[in-house]
Write a protein that holds these residues in place. Structure first.
Motif, PDB file in Angstrom:
ATOM      1  N   LEU A 155       0.800  -1.224   0.000  1.00 40.31           N
ATOM      2  CA  LEU A 155       0.000   0.000   0.000  1.00 40.31           C
ATOM      3  C   LEU A 155       0.836   1.278   0.000  1.00 40.31           C
ATOM      4  CD1 LEU A 155      -2.839   1.237   0.082  1.00 40.31           C
ATOM      5  CD2 LEU A 155      -2.821   0.934   2.565  1.00 40.31           C
ATOM      6  N   PRO A 156       1.957   1.363   0.745  1.00 43.23           N
ATOM      7  CA  PRO A 156       2.746   2.605   0.722  1.00 43.23           C
ATOM      8  C   PRO A 156       3.397   2.902  -0.628  1.00 43.23           C
ATOM      9  CG  PRO A 156       3.275   1.282   2.665  1.00 43.23           C
ATOM     10  CD  PRO A 156       2.476   0.412   1.752  1.00 43.23           C
ATOM     11  N   TYR A 157       3.518   1.896  -1.483  1.00 41.37           N
ATOM     12  CA  TYR A 157       4.218   2.064  -2.761  1.00 41.37           C
ATOM     13  C   TYR A 157       3.281   2.434  -3.912  1.00 41.37           C
ATOM     14  CZ  TYR A 157       8.030  -0.380  -0.384  1.00 41.37           C
ATOM     15  OH  TYR A 157       9.013  -0.742   0.509  1.00 41.37           O
ATOM     16  N   TYR A 158       1.999   2.117  -3.771  1.00 38.56           N
ATOM     17  CA  TYR A 158       1.062   2.234  -4.892  1.00 38.56           C
ATOM     18  C   TYR A 158       0.052   3.347  -4.674  1.00 38.56           C
ATOM     19  CZ  TYR A 158       3.059  -1.823  -7.119  1.00 38.56           C
ATOM     20  OH  TYR A 158       3.938  -2.669  -7.759  1.00 38.56           O
ATOM     21  N   ASP A 159      -0.330   3.998  -5.781  1.00 43.85           N
ATOM     22  CA  ASP A 159      -1.188   5.182  -5.726  1.00 43.85           C
ATOM     23  C   ASP A 159      -2.668   4.860  -5.881  1.00 43.85           C
ATOM     24  OD1 ASP A 159       1.094   7.147  -5.766  1.00 43.85           O
ATOM     25  OD2 ASP A 159       1.470   6.118  -7.658  1.00 43.85           O
ATOM     26  N   PHE A 160      -2.972   3.723  -6.469  1.00 43.44           N
ATOM     27  CA  PHE A 160      -4.350   3.262  -6.627  1.00 43.44           C
ATOM     28  C   PHE A 160      -4.304   1.763  -6.863  1.00 43.44           C
ATOM     29  CE2 PHE A 160      -2.817   4.630 -10.780  1.00 43.44           C
ATOM     30  CZ  PHE A 160      -3.197   3.617 -11.651  1.00 43.44           C
ATOM     31  N   ALA A 161      -5.460   1.138  -6.977  1.00 42.39           N
ATOM     32  CA  ALA A 161      -5.525  -0.309  -7.189  1.00 42.39           C
ATOM     33  C   ALA A 161      -6.448  -0.611  -8.364  1.00 42.39           C
ATOM     34  CB  ALA A 161      -6.030  -1.019  -5.938  1.00 42.39           C
ATOM     35  N   VAL A 162      -6.129  -1.698  -9.071  1.00 42.04           N
ATOM     36  CA  VAL A 162      -6.980  -2.227 -10.134  1.00 42.04           C
ATOM     37  C   VAL A 162      -7.257  -3.687  -9.797  1.00 42.04           C
ATOM     38  CG1 VAL A 162      -7.217  -2.690 -12.607  1.00 42.04           C
ATOM     39  CG2 VAL A 162      -5.911  -0.691 -11.829  1.00 42.04           C
ATOM     40  N   ASN A 163      -8.525  -4.052  -9.812  1.00 40.14           N
ATOM     41  CA  ASN A 163      -8.881  -5.420  -9.433  1.00 40.14           C
ATOM     42  C   ASN A 163      -9.850  -6.042 -10.424  1.00 40.14           C
ATOM     43  OD1 ASN A 163     -11.309  -7.050  -7.984  1.00 40.14           O
ATOM     44  ND2 ASN A 163      -9.312  -7.751  -7.269  1.00 40.14           N
ATOM     45  N   GLU A 164      -9.694  -7.354 -10.594  1.00 43.21           N
ATOM     46  CA  GLU A 164     -10.642  -8.149 -11.356  1.00 43.21           C
ATOM     47  C   GLU A 164     -11.324  -9.162 -10.451  1.00 43.21           C
ATOM     48  OE1 GLU A 164      -8.745  -9.012 -15.598  1.00 43.21           O
ATOM     49  OE2 GLU A 164      -7.281  -9.237 -13.974  1.00 43.21           O
ATOM     50  N   GLN A 165     -12.621  -9.099 -10.401  1.00 46.88           N
ATOM     51  CA  GLN A 165     -13.479 -10.138  -9.838  1.00 46.88           C
ATOM     52  C   GLN A 165     -13.337 -10.401  -8.339  1.00 46.88           C
ATOM     53  OE1 GLN A 165     -12.119 -12.782 -13.225  1.00 46.88           O
ATOM     54  NE2 GLN A 165     -14.222 -13.494 -13.039  1.00 46.88           N
ATOM     55  N   CYS A 166     -13.004  -9.401  -7.569  1.00 50.93           N
ATOM     56  CA  CYS A 166     -12.882  -9.672  -6.131  1.00 50.93           C
ATOM     57  C   CYS A 166     -14.228  -9.965  -5.480  1.00 50.93           C
ATOM     58  CB  CYS A 166     -12.150  -8.543  -5.411  1.00 50.93           C
ATOM     59  SG  CYS A 166     -13.018  -6.956  -5.299  1.00 50.93           S
ATOM     60  N   TRP A 167     -15.325  -9.453  -6.057  1.00 49.41           N
ATOM     61  CA  TRP A 167     -16.628  -9.795  -5.487  1.00 49.41           C
ATOM     62  C   TRP A 167     -16.987 -11.245  -5.822  1.00 49.41           C
ATOM     63  CZ3 TRP A 167     -17.839  -7.089  -1.649  1.00 49.41           C
ATOM     64  CH2 TRP A 167     -17.686  -5.693  -1.623  1.00 49.41           C
ATOM     65  N   GLN A 168     -16.685 -11.692  -7.032  1.00 53.61           N
ATOM     66  CA  GLN A 168     -16.969 -13.074  -7.394  1.00 53.61           C
ATOM     67  C   GLN A 168     -16.228 -14.047  -6.490  1.00 53.61           C
ATOM     68  OE1 GLN A 168     -16.646 -14.080 -11.562  1.00 53.61           O
ATOM     69  NE2 GLN A 168     -16.392 -16.263 -11.127  1.00 53.61           N
ATOM     70  N   TYR A 169     -14.992 -13.699  -6.141  1.00 58.65           N
ATOM     71  CA  TYR A 169     -14.177 -14.597  -5.322  1.00 58.65           C
ATOM     72  C   TYR A 169     -14.206 -14.246  -3.833  1.00 58.65           C
ATOM     73  CZ  TYR A 169     -12.462 -16.243  -9.791  1.00 58.65           C
ATOM     74  OH  TYR A 169     -12.382 -16.770 -11.057  1.00 58.65           O
ATOM     75  N   SER A 170     -15.085 -13.315  -3.441  1.00 56.86           N
ATOM     76  CA  SER A 170     -15.269 -12.940  -2.033  1.00 56.86           C
ATOM     77  C   SER A 170     -13.961 -12.552  -1.362  1.00 56.86           C
ATOM     78  CB  SER A 170     -15.925 -14.101  -1.257  1.00 56.86           C
ATOM     79  OG  SER A 170     -17.187 -14.415  -1.802  1.00 56.86           O
TER      80      SER A 170
END
Length: 283
Positions: free
Chosen positions: A208-223
């Motif tokens: 988290l301290p290194y990155y400015d934002f996040a991109v995610n695929e399917q985190c709701w599908q995989y809970s």
């Protein structure tokens, strides 16, 4: 690039039994985050489009951010067009940081020693030995970041930065992945580029301290979207730190995830696996 359901389940099981997050001693080996005062910091609520199958064409969507393929846009022309069409719009450079893609113009630069096993269901793509970023592999990635910068991009989205959870052909550990991902983020910041953490959910607390934002695929599908679901990691930690989350579902209906995403202050889309112009925004 999302793992198939069966492999994802095996990864979660491995994480629970072997501990894929690192301990304090390993975390201490990471370099300090490189600050980037001039980097773009996306607002928590940022409208966006993710278009990788082809470059966008006019009329462009009225969104604040486009995420497009870096190699396809390396001339900088489309980046200029997107920004001219909407003042203040930012453009993100998609590149793979963890795989060898045999169709890329720099594919021949990769030494055989860094090229591992094929990715399941992704023809022409193989995992990389990320431990070797101190050599030629690192120089290739620096050149890709230079390409993004020269084309006028504001940020970079490095894909496939979770090789340690896959059958890569190399004995990669969580510590190896942390070291590589931290190095990559620092190299992006050295060039004035913001950088987004793509998937690699379990390592959010360390990265988290290194990155400015996040991109995610399917985190709701995989809970696996939130700390409440996972126990120690989740994209709510990005939001709590004031960093935007750009999230996509492919198989769920919008009724199954949009309300939850909006409640978490995620910027979620319903897209097809082709990442073409098909798009439904949750907000």
């Amino acid at each position: 690039m999302r793992l198939p359901v069966l492999i994802a389940a095996l990864v979660v099981t491995a994480a629970l039994t072997t501990g894929l997050t690192t301990g304090p001693a390993e975390a201490a080996k990471l370099p300090d985050p490189v600050p980037c005062a001039g980097c773009w910091k996306p607002a928590l609520n940022t409208s966006w489009e993710w278009r990788l199958s082809s470059l966008p064409a006019k009329p462009f969507l009225d969104v604040q951010m486009y995420d497009i393929d870096g190699f396809a846009a390396k001339s900088g022309a489309i980046v200029k067009e997107l920004k001219a069409a909407k003042p203040g719009r930012k453009v993100v450079c998609y590149i793979s940081a963890g795989t060898h893609e045999d169709w890329r113009p720099d594919a021949g630069r990769f030494p055989a020693s860094v090229i591992g096993k094929p990715l399941e269901e992704w023809e022409g793509e193989r995992w990389l030995d990320i431990r070797q970023y101190g050599g030629t592999l690192g120089e290739i990635m620096k050149a890709r970041l230079d390409m993004c910068k020269a084309a006028g991009f504001d940020a970079v989205e490095p894909d496939n930065v979770d090789a340690y959870t896959n059958d890569s052909g190399f004995p990669l550990t969580a510590a190896d992945q942390l070291a590589y991902n931290a190095w990559f983020a620092n190299e992006a910041h050295k060039r004035g580029l913001a950088v987004g953490l793509k998937n690699d959910v379990a390592q959010i607390p360390k990265l988290l301290p290194y990155y400015d934002f996040a991109v995610n695929e399917q985190c709701w599908q995989y809970s696996e979207c939130t700390t409440a679901q996972n126990g120690t990691y989740g994209y709510d930690q990005f939001v709590k730190a004031g960093k935007a989350v750009f999230q996509v579902e492919y198989e769920l209906k919008t009724s199954q995830f949009c309300a939850k995403s909006n409640a978490q202050n995620f910027n979620s889309l319903k897209k097809t696996y082709d990442l073409d112009g098909t798009r439904t925004a949750c907000r």
